[in-house]
Design a protein around this motif. Structure first.
Motif, short mmCIF file in Angstrom:
data_model
loop_
_atom_site.label_atom_id
_atom_site.label_comp_id
_atom_site.label_asym_id
_atom_site.label_seq_id
_atom_site.Cartn_x
_atom_site.Cartn_y
_atom_site.Cartn_z
N GLN A 45 2.28 -62.06 -14.78
CA GLN A 45 3.44 -61.29 -15.22
C GLN A 45 3.78 -61.74 -16.63
N HIS A 46 4.29 -60.83 -17.45
CA HIS A 46 4.60 -61.18 -18.83
C HIS A 46 5.90 -61.98 -18.93
N TYR A 47 5.78 -63.13 -19.56
CA TYR A 47 6.92 -63.97 -19.94
C TYR A 47 6.62 -64.46 -21.35
N ASP A 49 8.77 -67.20 -22.88
CA ASP A 49 9.10 -68.62 -22.92
C ASP A 49 9.35 -69.18 -21.53
N GLU A 52 12.15 -68.15 -19.08
CA GLU A 52 12.09 -66.82 -18.47
C GLU A 52 11.35 -66.83 -17.13
N LEU A 53 10.56 -67.86 -16.85
CA LEU A 53 9.74 -67.91 -15.64
C LEU A 53 10.60 -67.86 -14.38
N ASP A 54 10.19 -67.08 -13.39
CA ASP A 54 10.86 -67.15 -12.10
C ASP A 54 10.36 -68.42 -11.40
N THR A 57 6.65 -68.53 -10.02
CA THR A 57 5.64 -68.64 -11.07
C THR A 57 5.65 -70.03 -11.68
N HIS A 95 2.92 -64.78 -25.25
CA HIS A 95 2.87 -64.72 -23.79
C HIS A 95 2.88 -66.17 -23.35
N TYR A 96 3.76 -66.53 -22.42
CA TYR A 96 3.83 -67.93 -22.00
C TYR A 96 2.44 -68.42 -21.59
N ARG A 141 17.34 -71.13 -12.14
CA ARG A 141 16.54 -70.10 -11.45
C ARG A 141 16.16 -70.56 -10.08
#
Length: 141
Positions: A45-47, A49, A52-54, A57, A95-96, A141
């Protein structure tokens, strides 16, 4: 799809050297390795930084970094492994991604000192207090 990191993570780029993959991420050999075995871990999935990661992930990335560190040590017998990621304007892939770099004494890889003195070492207590204050209002998160 304009994001190179997304295309790599989803296996859409030619000549990828995928080492490990699961539902959350893809791990590939870096095309410009610092040392043999230099890996990138990219979420599918696009992140941009790390913040932003759930949580799923983020956990998958950390688990993969552990698994791959063990493999790197078995295969290459490095003196150590450097793990890093670059955010903001320093994320050249936009992209992370996390780097796992096998390291050897004298390999030239360095964590260099700042070019100019910023005096941060003189403000450690103030910096700590500012960080603690900020953490009180930071969502987790």
């Amino acid at each position: 799809m304009n994001c190179l990191g997304c295309r790599i993570a989803r296996g859409m780029e030619p000549d990828l050297n995928i080492v490990y993959e699961n539902e959350y991420l893809t791990c590939v050999l870096d095309i410009a390795p610092f040392n043999e075995g230099h890996l990138l871990i990219l979420p599918k999935q696009h992140y941009l930084d790390v913040e932003e990661l759930d949580s799923e992930t983020a956990k998958a990335i950390m688990a993969a970094s552990q698994k791959l560190s063990i493999a790197l040590k078995q295969v290459f017998r490095p003196d150590g492994i450097s793990i890093c990621q670059n955010g903001g304007i320093f994320n050249d892939l936009t992209h992370y991604h996390m780097h796992l770099i096998p390291r050897y004494k004298g390999d030239g890889f360095s964590w260099s000192a700042p070019k100019t003195s910023h005096g941060a070492e003189l403000r450690l207590r103030e910096t700590k207090d500012r960080m603690i204050w900020s953490l009180k209002d930071t969502p987790h998160r």
